[in-house]
Design an enzyme around this catalytic site. Sequence first.
Site, PDB file in Angstrom:
ATOM      1  N   SER A  20       0.235  -3.033  11.195  1.00 11.13           N
ATOM      2  CA  SER A  20       1.372  -3.058  10.271  1.00 11.13           C
ATOM      3  C   SER A  20       1.072  -2.261   9.011  1.00 11.13           C
ATOM      4  CB  SER A  20       1.720  -4.498   9.874  1.00 11.13           C
ATOM      5  OG  SER A  20       2.340  -5.181  10.925  1.00 11.13           O
TER       6      SER A  20
ATOM      7  N   HIS B 106       5.528  -9.544   3.976  1.00 10.94           N
ATOM      8  CA  HIS B 106       5.129  -8.493   4.905  1.00 10.94           C
ATOM      9  C   HIS B 106       5.820  -7.169   4.596  1.00 10.94           C
ATOM     10  CE1 HIS B 106       4.858  -6.378   8.844  1.00 10.94           C
ATOM     11  NE2 HIS B 106       3.682  -6.978   8.909  1.00 10.94           N
TER      12      HIS B 106
ATOM     13  N   ASP C 247      12.007  -4.338   8.268  1.00 12.91           N
ATOM     14  CA  ASP C 247      10.964  -5.364   8.169  1.00 12.91           C
ATOM     15  C   ASP C 247      11.573  -6.666   7.673  1.00 12.91           C
ATOM     16  OD1 ASP C 247       8.215  -6.563   7.405  1.00 12.91           O
ATOM     17  OD2 ASP C 247       7.674  -4.584   8.162  1.00 12.91           O
TER      18      ASP C 247
END
Length: 545
Positions: free
Chosen positions: A374, A223, A194
């Site tokens: 996600s 994120h 990521d």
Amino acid sequence: MRTRALALAFAGLAGVWLLLFVVWHRSPAIPQPGPSSAQHPEAGPKAASARTPRAGGSPLTLLDWIRGEMGARIGARGARPNEAVLTFKDDESYRRFLAAADAAGLQVLGRLDGLLSVRVTSGTMDALTRGLVGFVDDLVDLGGNPYVFTPQPPTAEARAAQRHRPFGDAMLSFLGVETDHRHWGRGVTIAIIDSGIASDATFGAGRIRHLDLGLGTHAGDGHGTAVAALAAGSASGATGVAPSASMLSIRVTDGDGLSDTFTLARAIVAAVDAGAPIINISLGAYQNHPTLSRALDYAFAQGTAIVASAGNDQAGSLTWPAADPRVISVGAVDAIEQQVTFSNSGPQLQVTAPGYGVNTAWIGDQRISFSGTSASAPIVAGSIAAVMSTSPGLTANEAWQVLAQTVSEAGAPGTDPNYGQGILNLGWAMARNDPTRVDTAVASHHYNTDTGRMEIVVQNRSAQGVAGLQLDVDSTAGSLTQVIPWLKPGETRVVKIPVNQASLTSGTPFVFRSQVTNPPGVVDQVPDNNRKASSLQQTEDPPSK
């Protein structure tokens, strides 16, 4: 001698033309940014038919035509500019290229020695083309380097708008986790490919290892931190499903928040080589790539379980690598088991999990509400780690099979494009061997537009068979009671109720309420899922599910 030299030169260029023609026509066309269902390119070449390159009616030189073909393939929108990804036919060819690349004016940006693949660039497309021409006989794949991105919820909604209910801190209870689960995940490593994982109290000390692929280990944004906390966070407000799992953080995004298929392939290989049995990829690309497919081949050959987000394009196809049928692809549901509007659908979808308004961590020790597939993917990855840690000896893929066999039925009966095999039910998976646990449920109300019937799905989520269930249905058309004599563990039964079509077009909602009751003396441990209500309303067009 001059004539012979010209003939040899032409023959060499003709060979280049033929190889590029084969590479071009056996590879998927690069689409404009948007969802794609393109499949893995075929491994073998297809026959090439002769044609004369022309521009505006005038013959082109063969080298000019090659430039055009390579430019369209390598420089297409949706790929990194002036970059090529090359895969060689054997180790000798690969080593020869590495030794000669600099002299050919090519800069090697990345290597995957085990896959005989390199990522190269040059100052301009013309320079890149000239540099590559001398090596095409050694190649089995030549293409661009498509972008990989963090899925974003769409700005426009093509599907019917729905009112979604966020999870907040209720994600674990939705999954059926009601007991102390602090030890879940112990001894298991989850690779988080990521934007990097920032330090946060929810990760404690010593549980994160960072691997640098050249983009550093500092979290580029929040994120990756949010994703990691959902898989393995341990603090209040950012608690994951496997709070004792270890994490391998591999940053693959650059300063713009973008990655590419070559970097993603490198990260997959690196995670496997580092010993991670589970890889989470909450990223996606709109097309497949041979190098990415080879990296997946390598991971699956080592028994690694790869979990990936389905994408947030509210589309009928998944992003890559989730679209690979071997990948555990995950879509999103809200707190009342609705497929979230943005969550991609498709025949490759494996499972759905919480993905709307889930509380998790962010950079700067923040706590946020996080939405998207996600979020859904790391919840499944963490669940695999939880099952592994409580069932010593299970591989990651065997743990996934446990989860797949204990999903809550949702949507249309059986596997369907919106929910996959169903909704993750971790509580059931962890108690699958408890013979005293009984959980029967009204799993779904699904309107079948082909038959004009409401399909009410009853499911036995117990570790034992149950006989004598009673299903009571009240609807606008009247009441129905049906006894279900026997359901094996995990089995479903579908009861179909006709719907009066005339009432649908009147504008009056057609209401269904159903409840399942266990036989006397059988105590249901999850009584909240024993009833369900829904309504249909249609004015002009045929009703949809």
